[in-house]
Enzyme design. Sequence first.
Site, mmCIF file in Angstrom:
data_model
loop_
_atom_site.group_PDB
_atom_site.id
_atom_site.type_symbol
_atom_site.label_atom_id
_atom_site.label_comp_id
_atom_site.label_asym_id
_atom_site.label_seq_id
_atom_site.Cartn_x
_atom_site.Cartn_y
_atom_site.Cartn_z
ATOM 1 C CG HIS A 123 -2.945 1.088 -0.587
ATOM 2 N ND1 HIS A 123 -2.065 1.592 -1.511
ATOM 3 C CD2 HIS A 123 -2.205 0.380 0.296
ATOM 4 C CE1 HIS A 123 -0.834 1.194 -1.195
ATOM 5 N NE2 HIS A 123 -0.888 0.457 -0.109
ATOM 6 C CG ASP A 201 -6.927 -1.807 -4.590
ATOM 7 O OD1 ASP A 201 -6.467 -2.958 -4.669
ATOM 8 O OD2 ASP A 201 -6.390 -0.901 -3.930
ATOM 9 C CD GLN A 204 -4.301 -6.348 1.556
ATOM 10 O OE1 GLN A 204 -4.288 -7.510 1.950
ATOM 11 N NE2 GLN A 204 -3.227 -5.568 1.623
ATOM 12 C CE LYS A 227 -0.666 -5.956 -1.493
ATOM 13 N NZ LYS A 227 0.240 -5.499 -0.474
ATOM 14 C CB CYS A 365 0.149 2.546 2.143
ATOM 15 S SG CYS A 365 1.883 2.146 2.234
HETATM 16 N N1 C6P Z 1 -0.752 -2.817 0.636
HETATM 17 C C1 C6P Z 1 -0.043 -3.325 2.882
HETATM 18 O O1 C6P Z 1 0.798 -3.649 3.732
HETATM 19 P P1 C6P Z 1 1.352 -2.907 -4.501
HETATM 20 O O2 C6P Z 1 2.290 -2.257 -3.544
HETATM 21 O O3 C6P Z 1 1.266 -2.156 -5.794
HETATM 22 O O4 C6P Z 1 1.596 -4.363 -4.666
HETATM 23 O O5 C6P Z 1 -0.099 -2.834 -3.801
HETATM 24 C C2 C6P Z 1 -0.637 -1.611 -3.433
HETATM 25 C C3 C6P Z 1 -1.924 -1.808 -2.687
HETATM 26 C C4 C6P Z 1 -3.100 -1.373 -3.259
HETATM 27 N N2 C6P Z 1 -4.281 -1.559 -2.655
HETATM 28 C C5 C6P Z 1 -4.379 -2.157 -1.461
HETATM 29 C C6 C6P Z 1 -5.734 -2.347 -0.857
HETATM 30 C C7 C6P Z 1 -3.224 -2.606 -0.823
HETATM 31 O O6 C6P Z 1 -3.325 -3.181 0.374
HETATM 32 C C8 C6P Z 1 -1.958 -2.412 -1.433
HETATM 33 C C9 C6P Z 1 -0.700 -2.845 -0.749
HETATM 34 C C10 C6P Z 1 0.356 -3.325 1.439
HETATM 35 O O7 C6P Z 1 -1.194 -3.037 3.188
HETATM 36 C C11 C6P Z 1 1.640 -2.567 1.216
HETATM 37 S S1 C6P Z 1 1.479 -0.851 1.525
#
Ligand code: C6P
Length: 412
Positions: A123, A201, A204, A227, A365
């Site tokens: 991401h 990370d 997910q 999430k 993203c």
């Molecule tokens: N992906 C998606 O629709 P935040 O925005 O900080 O809570 O998470 C960022 C992030 C980091 N790593 C991974 C693997 C992610 O999937 C995400 C967030 C969302 O896929 C929003 S772009």
Amino acid sequence: MEAKQLIDPNKIKQDFSIFKRKINGKPLVYLDNGATSLTPDIVVNAINNYYHNFNANIHRGVHTMGEDATIAYESAHDKVAKFINADNKEIIFTSGTTASLNILVRSIRLNPGDVIILTEMEHHSNIVPWLEAAKKEGYIIKYVKITENGELDMNHLKSLLLNSHVGVVSVTHMSNVLGSINNVKEIAKLAHEKGALCIVDGAQSVPHIPIDVKDIDCDFFCFSGHKMAGPTGIGVLYGKKELLNDMEPANFGGDMISEVHFDHATWNDLPWKFEAGTPNIAGGIGLGAAVEYLDSIGMDKIRDYEEFLTEYALTKLKGIEGVTIYGSSKKRGGVISFNVKDIHPHDVGTILDRDGIAIRGGHMCAMPLIKTVLKLNSVCRISLYFYNTTEDIDKLVTAIHKAKEVFCNDQS
Ligand code: C6P
């Protein structure tokens, strides 16, 4: 395929008032959990309880409400620590995965010329902070390739690790595009053999699979509350105590200090050393309630049920002519990206929304993966959670057929 009776998603839906609302006159079919999950009433109530009954700052006032707020916020650290098998001192509350990764990029001390290993399925949150740091600090970034079916090429990772200057291996646990679940335990082991740090990370993965950071043995693990049935604006940076103790904070100000003089300051103990300023108190309390809620259902059951539902969705989607699915990793979660013939994902999303079905369309993203590796402009993505049902998937399939009729004049 038999529905695993471990979870009754229709009963679980009753925990979420949001399912009472209609979208364009239809019951909500929410398949955008990878972007953000829905929030059960128990979590909303925990947040409301803070604002209704003990809305005070923490670690400051000696008054009753201040004490109540401090106890509730600190106990949220304990609950989250237990949820991923960490020590409560190792749980730093941040605003989310992005913030956690940015803190690490700023706080980990490396040398110019050090190599940072990322992967092609990251991401933006696990690419852009490193790109910026590389510009300023002279790091060299390398990306582990992915195979045809969307798994990490572990041989390529091993070859990159032959470089003696690798400082960090930072990798997503589960791809937010392909659904692939990476073997982070093995990756942490390989990184450590070469003296490198391992960051995971878990944005997910934590919402969907049981996590034991001690078993994985990664050095840092980042995730987001929103999430995993929690509120937005709260997330976690887990780090091994000895490493966090050695690191400099990334943000400075109130509450993260032990002593401040006109010419210098010293730092508070963990985790507060990394939590500068008034934190998201309500968010922390909400996240504590969310992990208790997930635990009450059982992360093993959630994982089993989602494996069943993912298989069901894959089979149904593969049965639609003109649908191309991206990623076929053997170990995967309920994130499924696809395209429907020549219909733009935003058009697919708009047609589905008319039937109350929420999906995501776009580059997720993860532009380097979508554009450079998959050579696409965008994808449609469904991302499942434990309250989704086989009926939700059936409605999705019917609505995709409708989209084909509208845009392709096609009955297939
Ligand atoms: N992906 C998606 O629709 P935040 O925005 O900080 O809570 O998470 C960022 C992030 C980091 N790593 C991974 C693997 C992610 O999937 C995400 C967030 C969302 O896929 C929003 S772009």
